[in-house]
Design an enzyme around this catalytic site. Structure first.
Site, PDB file in Angstrom:
ATOM      1  N   GLN A 123       0.849  -1.198   0.000  1.00 37.85           N
ATOM      2  CA  GLN A 123       0.000   0.000   0.000  1.00 37.85           C
ATOM      3  C   GLN A 123       0.880   1.241   0.000  1.00 37.85           C
ATOM      4  O   GLN A 123       0.385   2.353  -0.115  1.00 37.85           O
ATOM      5  CB  GLN A 123      -0.873   0.018   1.258  1.00 37.85           C
ATOM      6  CG  GLN A 123      -1.864  -1.126   1.319  1.00 37.85           C
ATOM      7  CD  GLN A 123      -2.459  -1.243   2.720  1.00 37.85           C
ATOM      8  OE1 GLN A 123      -3.467  -0.649   3.034  1.00 37.85           O
ATOM      9  NE2 GLN A 123      -1.822  -2.027   3.563  1.00 37.85           N
TER      10      GLN A 123
ATOM     11  N   VAL B  62       3.546   4.147  -1.015  1.00 35.52           N
ATOM     12  CA  VAL B  62       3.832   4.863  -2.252  1.00 35.52           C
ATOM     13  C   VAL B  62       5.324   5.186  -2.361  1.00 35.52           C
ATOM     14  O   VAL B  62       5.761   5.832  -3.307  1.00 35.52           O
ATOM     15  CB  VAL B  62       2.953   6.140  -2.360  1.00 35.52           C
ATOM     16  CG1 VAL B  62       1.491   5.743  -2.495  1.00 35.52           C
ATOM     17  CG2 VAL B  62       3.131   7.076  -1.163  1.00 35.52           C
ATOM     18  N   ASP B  63       6.103   4.732  -1.362  1.00 37.10           N
ATOM     19  CA  ASP B  63       7.555   4.903  -1.462  1.00 37.10           C
ATOM     20  C   ASP B  63       8.121   3.820  -2.390  1.00 37.10           C
ATOM     21  O   ASP B  63       7.392   2.968  -2.895  1.00 37.10           O
ATOM     22  CB  ASP B  63       8.205   4.881  -0.054  1.00 37.10           C
ATOM     23  CG  ASP B  63       8.057   3.527   0.650  1.00 37.10           C
ATOM     24  OD1 ASP B  63       8.349   2.471   0.033  1.00 37.10           O
ATOM     25  OD2 ASP B  63       7.652   3.507   1.833  1.00 37.10           O
TER      26      ASP B  63
ATOM     27  N   HIS C  60      -1.586   1.675  -4.059  1.00 34.04           N
ATOM     28  CA  HIS C  60      -2.022   3.056  -3.859  1.00 34.04           C
ATOM     29  C   HIS C  60      -1.169   4.069  -4.627  1.00 34.04           C
ATOM     30  O   HIS C  60      -1.168   5.248  -4.291  1.00 34.04           O
ATOM     31  CB  HIS C  60      -2.036   3.396  -2.356  1.00 34.04           C
ATOM     32  CG  HIS C  60      -3.094   2.659  -1.599  1.00 34.04           C
ATOM     33  ND1 HIS C  60      -3.108   2.520  -0.228  1.00 34.04           N
ATOM     34  CD2 HIS C  60      -4.216   2.020  -2.045  1.00 34.04           C
ATOM     35  CE1 HIS C  60      -4.182   1.818   0.136  1.00 34.04           C
ATOM     36  NE2 HIS C  60      -4.852   1.492  -0.940  1.00 34.04           N
TER      37      HIS C  60
END
Ligand code: OAD
Length: 246
Positions: free
Chosen positions: A98, A100-101, A116
């Site tokens: 989940q 976003v890095d 995400h």
């Protein structure tokens, strides 16, 4: 002959599917969302992570994501990301995240599915899922008002905001159904549809959940709770995986 042996070895490897959330990156210095000092305690998610928020104050949303994008250049993968990457030596590992890095990729994981979105990409604010509009974008270059996507609309971060469709969900469900071993790391399991993934793992496979706290919704059925931070929990996970091999 050598090729054949290698091929057989590959197809015989067990499928280890790992579903991660913000907790795995906490020790890298990226705050989680719902812990004390979490992101959504300080910032209003509906203002900064929704289409309505972007329409109302696009500059505030861009400032928020530009800061997170820049911060990503200043953090490193931690032991937990690296151990999961190392497990590829023994298992056919897929990471569903989940987050976003890009810390799983930087640690060396080769199969990472982002549910995400990704801070390192941008897209169109009119056609978010149009492949022609999704582009890699340097993390040190801020997205500015007036920057245009390929379709001429305002550029926006390639992030799934609240209320938006999670386009990778079907693939994620399929991958979890195929898992021989399922591991969940550092997620509160409160954001849907992602949280639903724990229901798709086969009843009989080994399932582990690494989190220092008890989850508000309780431990999902059939999971062993490794109650530790991800950086310590992954070592215990490796021990338990070795037990399974005996
Ligand atoms: P949360 O902040 O909701 O949950 C983080 C989880 O990590 C909690 O269960 C913590 O107990 C646990 N945790 C904290 N520190 C940890 C550590 N060092 N090691 C292991 N676990 C730790 O984050 P997510 O569940 O990832 O979505 O949040 C889901 C989604 O909500 C995010 O992807 C984001 C957010 O809104 C979007 O932005 C679309």
């Amino acid at each position: 002959m050598q090729n054949l042996i290698t091929f057989n070895y590959t197809i015989l490897r067990q499928k280890l599917v790992v579903f991660t959330g913000a907790g795995i990156s906490a020790e890298s210095g990226i705050p989680t969302f719902r812990d004390a000092n979490g992101m959504w305690g300080k910032y209003d998610a509906m203002k900064l992570a929704s289409v309505a928020g972007f329409e109302e104050d696009p500059q505030a949303v861009l400032d928020f994501y530009n800061a997170r994008r820049k911060n990503l250049l200043e953090v490193e993968p931690n032991h937990a990301h690296r151990v999961l990457a190392d497990l590829e030596k023994q298992y056919d590992v897929t990471i569903i995240t989940q987050n976003v890095d890009n810390l799983h990729e930087r640690a060396g994981s080769s199969k990472v599915l982002h549910l995400h979105g990704e801070l390192s990409k941008v897209t169109s604010s009119r056609n978010r899922l149009d492949p022609n509009c999704i582009k890699d974008y340097p993390l040190d270059v801020p997205i500015r008002l007036g920057d245009k996507a390929a379709d001429g609309s305002q550029l926006r971060p390639y992030i799934v905001w609240f209320g938006e469709y999670v386009d990778n969900m079907e693939l994620a469900e399929h991958l979890v159904r195929q898992a021989d071993i399922f591991v969940v790391v550092g997620t509160s399991l409160v954001v849907y549809p992602a949280a639903r993934l724990v229901d798709y793992a086969h009843r009989e496979i080994p399932k582990f959940l690494i989190d220092p706290k008890d989850l508000k919704g309780g431990l999902p059925a059939g999971f062993q709770h490794i109650k530790a931070k991800a950086v310590e929990g992954v070592d215990e996970l490796v021990r338990r995986l070795e037990e399974l091999e005996k």
